[in-house]
Scaffold this active site. Structure first.
Site, PDB file in Angstrom:
ATOM      1  N   SER A  42      69.597   6.240  16.094  1.00 57.48           N
ATOM      2  CA  SER A  42      68.512   5.271  16.285  1.00 57.48           C
ATOM      3  C   SER A  42      68.389   4.281  15.135  1.00 57.48           C
ATOM      4  O   SER A  42      68.057   3.116  15.347  1.00 57.48           O
ATOM      5  CB  SER A  42      67.172   5.997  16.460  1.00 57.48           C
ATOM      6  OG  SER A  42      67.196   6.851  17.574  1.00 57.48           O
ATOM      7  N   VAL A  98      69.921   3.858   7.700  1.00 58.01           N
ATOM      8  CA  VAL A  98      69.114   3.818   6.478  1.00 58.01           C
ATOM      9  C   VAL A  98      70.044   3.521   5.308  1.00 58.01           C
ATOM     10  O   VAL A  98      71.069   4.180   5.129  1.00 58.01           O
ATOM     11  CB  VAL A  98      68.356   5.144   6.251  1.00 58.01           C
ATOM     12  CG1 VAL A  98      67.456   5.032   5.021  1.00 58.01           C
ATOM     13  CG2 VAL A  98      67.526   5.502   7.486  1.00 58.01           C
ATOM     14  N   TYR A 150      79.877  28.210  10.158  1.00 58.15           N
ATOM     15  CA  TYR A 150      79.712  27.658  11.504  1.00 58.15           C
ATOM     16  C   TYR A 150      81.028  27.922  12.221  1.00 58.15           C
ATOM     17  O   TYR A 150      82.088  27.889  11.593  1.00 58.15           O
ATOM     18  CB  TYR A 150      79.453  26.147  11.396  1.00 58.15           C
ATOM     19  CG  TYR A 150      78.574  25.541  12.460  1.00 58.15           C
ATOM     20  CD1 TYR A 150      77.220  25.847  12.521  1.00 58.15           C
ATOM     21  CD2 TYR A 150      79.089  24.636  13.391  1.00 58.15           C
ATOM     22  CE1 TYR A 150      76.399  25.264  13.475  1.00 58.15           C
ATOM     23  CE2 TYR A 150      78.274  24.045  14.348  1.00 58.15           C
ATOM     24  CZ  TYR A 150      76.927  24.365  14.390  1.00 58.15           C
ATOM     25  OH  TYR A 150      76.114  23.788  15.346  1.00 58.15           O
ATOM     26  N   GLY A 173      77.048  17.978  12.290  1.00 59.43           N
ATOM     27  CA  GLY A 173      76.790  16.581  11.970  1.00 59.43           C
ATOM     28  C   GLY A 173      76.752  16.352  10.469  1.00 59.43           C
ATOM     29  O   GLY A 173      76.198  17.169   9.718  1.00 59.43           O
ATOM     30  N   ALA A 174      77.333  15.237  10.030  1.00 55.98           N
ATOM     31  CA  ALA A 174      77.383  14.936   8.601  1.00 55.98           C
ATOM     32  C   ALA A 174      75.992  14.912   7.989  1.00 55.98           C
ATOM     33  O   ALA A 174      75.779  15.392   6.869  1.00 55.98           O
ATOM     34  CB  ALA A 174      78.082  13.595   8.382  1.00 55.98           C
ATOM     35  N   ASP A 175      75.013  14.378   8.736  1.00 55.79           N
ATOM     36  CA  ASP A 175      73.656  14.282   8.200  1.00 55.79           C
ATOM     37  C   ASP A 175      73.048  15.651   7.934  1.00 55.79           C
ATOM     38  O   ASP A 175      72.281  15.825   6.977  1.00 55.79           O
ATOM     39  CB  ASP A 175      72.760  13.484   9.148  1.00 55.79           C
ATOM     40  CG  ASP A 175      72.776  14.015  10.580  1.00 55.79           C
ATOM     41  OD1 ASP A 175      73.733  14.722  10.965  1.00 55.79           O
ATOM     42  OD2 ASP A 175      71.824  13.713  11.329  1.00 55.79           O
ATOM     43  N   ASP A 216      64.780  17.906  10.526  1.00 57.01           N
ATOM     44  CA  ASP A 216      65.043  16.463  10.459  1.00 57.01           C
ATOM     45  C   ASP A 216      64.672  15.826  11.796  1.00 57.01           C
ATOM     46  O   ASP A 216      65.299  16.084  12.824  1.00 57.01           O
ATOM     47  CB  ASP A 216      66.517  16.219  10.144  1.00 57.01           C
ATOM     48  CG  ASP A 216      66.821  14.749   9.863  1.00 57.01           C
ATOM     49  OD1 ASP A 216      65.940  13.895  10.080  1.00 57.01           O
ATOM     50  OD2 ASP A 216      67.948  14.459   9.422  1.00 57.01           O
ATOM     51  N   THR A 224      66.796  11.074  16.329  1.00 52.07           N
ATOM     52  CA  THR A 224      66.978  10.953  17.774  1.00 52.07           C
ATOM     53  C   THR A 224      66.968  12.340  18.401  1.00 52.07           C
ATOM     54  O   THR A 224      66.333  12.579  19.426  1.00 52.07           O
ATOM     55  CB  THR A 224      68.301  10.229  18.087  1.00 52.07           C
ATOM     56  OG1 THR A 224      68.310   8.975  17.406  1.00 52.07           O
ATOM     57  CG2 THR A 224      68.459  10.002  19.575  1.00 52.07           C
TER      58      THR A 224
END
Length: 254
Positions: A10, A13, A100, A107-109, A129, A132
């Site tokens: 979305s 940053v 994992y 996800g990298a984030d 977090d 989206t």
């Protein structure tokens, strides 16, 4: 100066760091149709308003969950900044073991958040977090990423209600005056808002029960400050957690 770029579904940053100090940050809408030059102009305009020029930036690091934009921003870095950027993914040193089934799927984030959180708090953590999608990530006391959960984000949930229920309007995401609402708009807000608070607290409490480490619970993302005051489990909001994680990963790889 270091430019850190967090590309979400979305929002994108951006942050400018001078050593360990975040000097400026911006949040812009993610647009997969924009070209390298269009993003270059956007960055130039944002920087100009902050009295920053491209040559002030000496390094760039990118975290992206939008593969098409990863390439765009890599090329932009080379074309406009004359810099080969670091991209969070295979080959980047994180300093955090990832438990994992397939670490490449994370996800990298989520990894960036986990690294920043553990570096700051040095204890077991649950990181929520609000993007989206809303992600829940567990880091144990050893500083190992243990996995987590993914739920539809607030905006997706509200949009689905509007799209699938013919008579319901599109409404803003906001805290309504009461859970016992007196009109359709407030009723939708009550269901989504308070339902989401319950979802967050429910998942966090189950994670705490499974982890058995009494983790600290921190929240980040655009809507964290809206949900956190109503949550009984969220202890702290850190809106710049992802940017800080990117700075830390850069330091570990330069």
């Amino acid at each position: 100066m270091l430019l850190v770029i967090d590309v979400g579904n979305s929002n994108i940053v951006l942050g400018i760091y001078d050593e360990e100090r975040l000097v400026r940050d911006w949040r812009v809408s993610t647009d997969k149709s924009k070209t390298i030059d269009e993003y270059g102009i956007l960055f130039h305009d944002l920087f100009r308003l902050a009295d920053i020029v491209f040559t002030d930036v000496k390094d760039i690091i990118i975290s992206s969950v939008v593969p098409t934009l990863t390439g765009v921003l890599e090329k932009l870095s080379r074309q406009y900044f004359k810099i080969s950027p670091y991209v969070v993914g295979p080959g980047i040193k994180t300093g955090m073991p990832i438990h994992y089934d397939n670490p490449k799927e994370v996800g990298a984030d989520r990894i960036v958040n986990a690294i920043a959180g553990f570096e700051k708090y040095r204890t077991a953590l649950i990181i929520v977090d609000f993007g989206t999608a809303t992600t829940f990530d567990y880091v144990n006391k050893k500083g190992e990423y243990c996995g987590g959960a993914i739920a539809p984000g607030l905006a997706i949930s509200m949009e689905a209600l509007f799209m699938k229920a013919s008579k319901l309007p599109r409404v803003d995401i906001a805290r309504p005056p009461s859970i016992i609402a007196k009109n359709t708009v407030n009723s939708m807000q009550a269901g989504i808002f308070f339902g989401y608070v319950g979802l967050v607290d429910g998942i966090v409490q189950r994670m705490k029960g499974e982890g058995k480490e009494n983790p600290k619970v921190i929240a980040t993302g655009g809507l964290a400050s809206l949900i956190a005051p109503e949550s009984v489990t969220i202890e702290e909001v850190d809106e710049f957690l992802t940017l800080e994680g990117l700075r830390i990963i850069y330091q570990r790889n330069k």
